[in-house]
Design an enzyme around this catalytic site. Structure first.
Site, PDB file in Angstrom:
ATOM      1  N   HIS A 115      14.723  -1.446   2.196  1.00 52.20           N
ATOM      2  CA  HIS A 115      13.266  -0.846   2.111  1.00 52.20           C
ATOM      3  C   HIS A 115      12.519  -1.141   3.296  1.00 52.20           C
ATOM      4  O   HIS A 115      11.516  -0.262   3.776  1.00 52.20           O
ATOM      5  CB  HIS A 115      12.372  -1.323   0.827  1.00 52.20           C
ATOM      6  CG  HIS A 115      11.994  -2.681   0.893  1.00 52.20           C
ATOM      7  ND1 HIS A 115      12.675  -3.699   0.465  1.00 52.20           N
ATOM      8  CD2 HIS A 115      10.665  -3.167   1.471  1.00 52.20           C
ATOM      9  CE1 HIS A 115      12.229  -4.948   0.606  1.00 52.20           C
ATOM     10  NE2 HIS A 115      11.036  -4.821   1.241  1.00 52.20           N
ATOM     11  N   HIS A 179       1.767 -11.647   5.257  1.00 58.08           N
ATOM     12  CA  HIS A 179       2.086 -11.556   4.068  1.00 58.08           C
ATOM     13  C   HIS A 179       3.342 -12.659   3.806  1.00 58.08           C
ATOM     14  O   HIS A 179       3.884 -13.260   4.599  1.00 58.08           O
ATOM     15  CB  HIS A 179       2.509 -10.399   3.541  1.00 58.08           C
ATOM     16  CG  HIS A 179       3.979  -9.999   4.205  1.00 58.08           C
ATOM     17  ND1 HIS A 179       4.265  -9.733   5.525  1.00 58.08           N
ATOM     18  CD2 HIS A 179       5.081  -9.626   3.523  1.00 58.08           C
ATOM     19  CE1 HIS A 179       5.383  -9.266   5.615  1.00 58.08           C
ATOM     20  NE2 HIS A 179       6.064  -9.190   4.715  1.00 58.08           N
TER      21      HIS A 179
END
Length: 312
Positions: A115, A179
């Protein structure tokens, strides 16, 4: 020659964890606008700088950079499964040019991508095969990492190659911003986890589902006292995006891997894809850039930003 750039955060949790209707609508609208701009540009080639998340690259052989002459999506996190339309001959030419530029890059004739590469490609084009593409994977999650100046120099070499082409080229950077999802580290890992990080290709559907379920569960508590992972850092994200917009790429050479990890999370190093993308654009000439969107989205474990740029 005409070059445009899009750098986007990616998040496998979009469509899986709900940050609220307003946030979903905002992101959907900005992605639709970006895709319309890509379609209007109608690129003849897309060069995508992307990370991998232990789906195609493992510690049995972990190159800092790898360029693909053929690539297949593993179809994780609701992304499409199947081959990308890689321009094999042009990818080989680019690889030779990069090597001649004194940048060591691995070559894969059968790369699996996840992804980190395909989500943004799908969002910008609606497909894995609409336009010819050259994927360049930059190791961003598997320490040790090379210095950021090497990433900038990789981007420069790619940009100089693109500048020689008589094509409309779209450069994509996909990853970051701040993140820290629950990605394991090899150091100190239990044997089962270590074996996966070293040679975990082609996992069973059950293993992949369990791995994805852990990330989804983390997103549901991320940013709360129940989560020990490094929180999102909007100030850091904004400062980094401003640096790119201002063209202050030389400052990237001084980036500290340890300081970034502490301030914004271990997976923030996916910004390497943005660094390479902007360095490629800058190597082809001066540019103008704008910030299209930014929001910290805990449910997606993402400082979610979108930058656009083009030749001045």
């Amino acid at each position: 020659m005409s070059i445009k750039l899009k750098c986007l955060s990616h998040t496998p949790l979009r469509g899986l964890n709900d940050p609220g209707a307003d946030v979903v609508r905002e992101v959907d609208e900005i992605l639709a606008k970006a895709r319309a701009e890509v379609e209007a540009f109608d690129p003849e080639l897309i060069v995508v700088f992307a990370p991998d998340h232990y789906n195609g690259l493992f510690y049995d052989l972990m190159p800092p950079f790898v360029i693909a002459t053929a690539a297949d999506s593993v179809g994780d996190y609701q992304t499409q499964l199947g081959p990308l339309s890689v321009d094999k001959d042009l990818a080989l030419e680019m690889a030779k040019f990069i090597l001649d530029s004194d940048i060591d890059i691995a070559i894969s004739h059968r790369l699996q991508v996840d992804h980190g590469c395909t989500q943004t490609l799908e969002e910008m084009t609606g497909s894995l095969t609409r336009y010819p593409v050259i994927p360049i994977i930059i190791n961003s999650v598997a320490p040790p990492f090379g210095p950021y100046r090497r990433v900038r120099k990789l981007g420069e070499a790619v940009g100089k190659f693109i500048a020689k082409l008589d094509k409309r080229v779209l450069i994509l950077g996909t990853g970051g911003l701040s993140h820290e999802p629950p990605v394991p580290l090899l150091a100190g890992a239990p044997e089962e986890i270590a074996n996966f990080l070293i040679a975990g290709r082609n996992p069973t559907p059950e293993f992949r589902a369990a791995r994805q379920a852990r990330t989804i569960a983390t997103g549901k508590i991320f940013g709360t006292p129940d989560c020990e992972l490094t929180p999102l850092n909007a100030d850091w994200d904004q400062a980094f995006m401003q640096l790119l917009q201002d063209g202050r790429l030389a400052e990237i050479d001084d980036f500290s891997i340890e300081e970034i990890s502490r301030a914004a999370g271990r997976s923030t190093h996916e910004i390497r894809t943005w660094v390479a993308a902007f360095a490629a654009l800058a190597a082809a000439g001066s540019y103008t850039a704008r910030q299209d969107y930014y929001r910290s989205i805990n449910e997606w474990i993402a400082g979610y930003g979108v930058l656009s740029a083009e030749q001045a």
